[in-house]
Design a protein around this motif. Structure first.
Motif, PDB file in Angstrom:
ATOM      1  N   CYS A   1      78.359 -33.100 142.748  1.00  0.00           N
ATOM      2  CA  CYS A   1      78.458 -32.223 143.946  1.00  0.00           C
ATOM      3  C   CYS A   1      79.667 -31.575 144.300  1.00  0.00           C
ATOM      4  O   CYS A   1      80.181 -31.484 145.492  1.00  0.00           O
ATOM      5  CB  CYS A   1      78.084 -33.227 145.263  1.00  0.00           C
ATOM      6  N   GLY A   2      80.389 -31.048 143.184  1.00  0.00           N
ATOM      7  CA  GLY A   2      81.821 -30.858 143.622  1.00  0.00           C
ATOM      8  C   GLY A   2      81.652 -29.141 143.635  1.00  0.00           C
ATOM      9  O   GLY A   2      80.685 -28.667 144.172  1.00  0.00           O
ATOM     10  N   GLY A   3      82.658 -28.512 143.128  1.00  0.00           N
ATOM     11  CA  GLY A   3      82.947 -27.009 143.166  1.00  0.00           C
ATOM     12  C   GLY A   3      82.031 -26.145 142.568  1.00  0.00           C
ATOM     13  O   GLY A   3      81.716 -25.187 142.910  1.00  0.00           O
TER      14      GLY A   3
ATOM     15  N   SER B   1      76.600 -25.919 150.120  1.00  0.00           N
ATOM     16  CA  SER B   1      77.671 -26.540 149.292  1.00  0.00           C
ATOM     17  C   SER B   1      78.769 -25.593 149.831  1.00  0.00           C
ATOM     18  O   SER B   1      78.329 -24.397 150.478  1.00  0.00           O
ATOM     19  CB  SER B   1      77.347 -26.602 147.907  1.00  0.00           C
ATOM     20  N   ASN B   2      79.805 -26.100 149.257  1.00  0.00           N
ATOM     21  CA  ASN B   2      81.018 -25.057 149.678  1.00  0.00           C
ATOM     22  C   ASN B   2      81.886 -24.884 148.324  1.00  0.00           C
ATOM     23  O   ASN B   2      81.780 -25.203 147.517  1.00  0.00           O
ATOM     24  CB  ASN B   2      82.084 -25.990 150.608  1.00  0.00           C
TER      25      ASN B   2
ATOM     26  N   GLY C   1      75.987 -16.427 159.809  1.00  0.00           N
ATOM     27  CA  GLY C   1      76.619 -17.747 159.586  1.00  0.00           C
ATOM     28  C   GLY C   1      77.823 -17.376 158.380  1.00  0.00           C
ATOM     29  O   GLY C   1      78.586 -16.115 158.223  1.00  0.00           O
ATOM     30  N   ASP C   2      78.235 -18.412 157.379  1.00  0.00           N
ATOM     31  CA  ASP C   2      79.239 -18.012 156.441  1.00  0.00           C
ATOM     32  C   ASP C   2      78.561 -17.875 154.964  1.00  0.00           C
ATOM     33  O   ASP C   2      78.793 -17.912 153.829  1.00  0.00           O
ATOM     34  CB  ASP C   2      80.186 -19.244 156.348  1.00  0.00           C
ATOM     35  N   LEU C   3      76.843 -17.618 155.100  1.00  0.00           N
ATOM     36  CA  LEU C   3      76.450 -17.488 153.729  1.00  0.00           C
ATOM     37  C   LEU C   3      76.461 -16.112 153.578  1.00  0.00           C
ATOM     38  O   LEU C   3      75.798 -15.205 154.144  1.00  0.00           O
ATOM     39  CB  LEU C   3      74.728 -18.052 154.046  1.00  0.00           C
ATOM     40  N   ARG C   4      77.063 -15.537 152.416  1.00  0.00           N
ATOM     41  CA  ARG C   4      77.558 -14.267 152.315  1.00  0.00           C
ATOM     42  C   ARG C   4      76.469 -13.613 151.158  1.00  0.00           C
ATOM     43  O   ARG C   4      76.508 -14.508 150.060  1.00  0.00           O
ATOM     44  CB  ARG C   4      78.858 -13.932 151.893  1.00  0.00           C
ATOM     45  N   ALA C   5      75.961 -12.677 151.191  1.00  0.00           N
ATOM     46  CA  ALA C   5      75.322 -11.863 150.170  1.00  0.00           C
ATOM     47  C   ALA C   5      75.757 -10.636 149.985  1.00  0.00           C
ATOM     48  O   ALA C   5      75.519  -9.765 150.584  1.00  0.00           O
ATOM     49  CB  ALA C   5      73.791 -11.802 150.551  1.00  0.00           C
ATOM     50  N   PRO C   6      76.578 -10.404 148.927  1.00  0.00           N
ATOM     51  CA  PRO C   6      77.478  -9.362 148.729  1.00  0.00           C
ATOM     52  C   PRO C   6      76.344  -8.034 148.123  1.00  0.00           C
ATOM     53  O   PRO C   6      75.386  -8.197 147.560  1.00  0.00           O
ATOM     54  CB  PRO C   6      78.289  -9.442 147.582  1.00  0.00           C
TER      55      PRO C   6
ATOM     56  N   HIS D   1      76.434 -18.098 143.483  1.00  0.00           N
ATOM     57  CA  HIS D   1      76.582 -19.120 144.680  1.00  0.00           C
ATOM     58  C   HIS D   1      75.916 -18.581 145.887  1.00  0.00           C
ATOM     59  O   HIS D   1      76.441 -17.587 146.495  1.00  0.00           O
ATOM     60  CB  HIS D   1      78.048 -19.384 144.681  1.00  0.00           C
ATOM     61  N   GLN D   2      75.300 -19.354 146.632  1.00  0.00           N
ATOM     62  CA  GLN D   2      74.487 -18.932 147.668  1.00  0.00           C
ATOM     63  C   GLN D   2      74.932 -19.616 149.135  1.00  0.00           C
ATOM     64  O   GLN D   2      74.444 -19.483 150.182  1.00  0.00           O
ATOM     65  CB  GLN D   2      72.878 -18.946 147.847  1.00  0.00           C
ATOM     66  N   GLY D   3      75.906 -20.680 148.856  1.00  0.00           N
ATOM     67  CA  GLY D   3      76.244 -21.621 149.951  1.00  0.00           C
ATOM     68  C   GLY D   3      77.646 -20.797 150.919  1.00  0.00           C
ATOM     69  O   GLY D   3      77.674 -19.785 150.692  1.00  0.00           O
TER      70      GLY D   3
END
Length: 391
Positions: A24-26, A33-34, A74-79, A194-196
């Protein structure tokens, strides 16, 4: 014996907790997840740079206007994703390279460990680093761009996610993908999926918005010429792939606004039958079934052949595409219509990637194209010259 069993159970519990923490790390990519995201200004070397700076760009480019539209919740960013051959995605100064490639080669050639680590991160053979770098094109970013960045630490390459500020000098490959950041010599790759949530590391620059960052999508064919913005006067330049700018050619025939967002907005969904314009009613196509779906426009851009007898920069009339395959047994036309702006002087075969368009469709049955997709003589620069392999 009981005490021995208790010690074994305690050790097993510690190992389980350690394994759970590692999973569950980076590197986690779940929605909850972050992950750290390094914000890197134009000239900042960032963590663990590979080499000293080789950036040569002195002018500050006019950033492209930020793409419009709602951002993610929120903080879920989809470029937003943009094709690497999009005109205006990159900038530069006419006849001036934004990076000193030969200096980069000397930096890496003088350190065998760095050269090997650079090759590993770039996915190439250590012996081909010099040739790889000489095949890249020096440009500057005109939009904040997310990438997978690499540093050098303890004899090997590290990896981390970054956003590079518009104005950053980079080297791009023949598919329009940033491959080296010149301020630090770091090899670059596309970002992870990453989608979190993201933890921004670093101070945001003026105008930075997380929901306006883009991701470059590499082209499936080799780009022979890039259409970039001259950052000294906001005019258009054509730069050959792999060239340092010495063979730049002005393109006064291009009428696109240089500050216009290089990321086209997605086309509007096809109108339903109840809201269709009268010109697209079934009465204009007697043989078409009323249950047929509305064709979706598909735009392909082909490469302009090298000028021979014609005057450079003189637009020519688009040639009509060849006849399309027969309609399906249901009487419906193909699911897509292809509009191919090909101002070539001689007929050329259609792109094998997109089916040709029906030639006999009534003019008023053609759906309108998005107004922000480039057209005209400036849209013929990119296209399939040959199928390519990833570097």
């Amino acid at each position: 014996m009981p005490s021995t069993l208790r010690r074994i159970a305690a050790a097993a519990a510690v190992l389980s907790v350690g394994a759970f923490a590692a999973g569950c790390g980076g590197g986690a990519t779940g929605a909850d997840s972050n992950q750290d995201l390094n914000l890197q200004p134009i000239a900042a070397a960032g963590p663990d740079p590979f080499t000293a700076s080789t950036a040569e760009s002195k002018a500050t480019p006019t950033p492209a206007a930020s793409p419009t539209g709602p951002g993610p919740s929120g903080d879920l960013r989809a470029p937003r994703t943009v094709n690497g051959s999009t005109p205006g995605l990159y900038g530069g100064t006419q006849s001036v390279a934004s990076c000193d490639v030969e200096k980069q080669i000397r930096f890496l050639g003088g350190d065998r460990a760095k050269n090997r680590a650079f090759a590993d991160a770039a996915g190439i053979d250590p012996a081909s680093v010099a040739g790889f770098l000489r095949g890249l094109t020096p440009v500057v970013l005109r939009v904040d761009t997310r990438v997978t960045n690499h540093g050098f630490r303890d004899g090997s390459a590290t990896s981390f996610q970054s956003v590079l500020q518009a104005g950053t000098a980079v080297l791009v490959d023949g598919h329009g993908l940033p491959r080296v950041r010149c301020a630090c010599g770091n090899p670059l790759k596309p970002p992870n999926n990453h989608q979190g949530n993201w933890n921004d590391k670093g101070k945001p620059w003026p105008g930075y918005r997380a929901d306006r960052v883009i991701v470059v999508r590499p082209t499936t064919v080799v780009v022979n010429n890039f259409i970039i913005v001259n950052i000294t006067n906001n005019t258009w330049i054509e730069r050959k792939s792999g060239d340092d700018g010495r063979h730049d050619r002005e393109r006064p025939d291009i009428t696109i606004d240089p500050v216009k967002p290089p990321v086209p907005e997605p086309p509007s969904p096809p109108a339903s039958p109840s809201t269709s314009a009268p010109s697209s009613s079934p009465s204009t196509s007697p043989s078409q079934s009323p249950d047929c779906p509305t064709p979706t426009p598909t735009v392909t851009v082909t490469e302009t052949p090298a000028p021979s007898d014609s005057t450079p920069g003189t637009p020519s009339s688009p040639s009509a595409p060849p006849n399309s395959p027969a309609a399906s047994p249901s009487g419906c036309p193909p699911a897509t219509k292809t509009v191919t702006p090909t101002p070539s002087a001689s007929p050329s075969a259609p792109s094998p990637l997109v089916p040709p368009a029906p030639e006999t469709s009534p003019p008023n049955d053609m759906p309108s194209l998005p107004t922000d997709i480039p057209s005209g003589p400036d849209s013929d620069v990119f296209g399939p010259s040959q199928e390519s392999e990833n570097v």
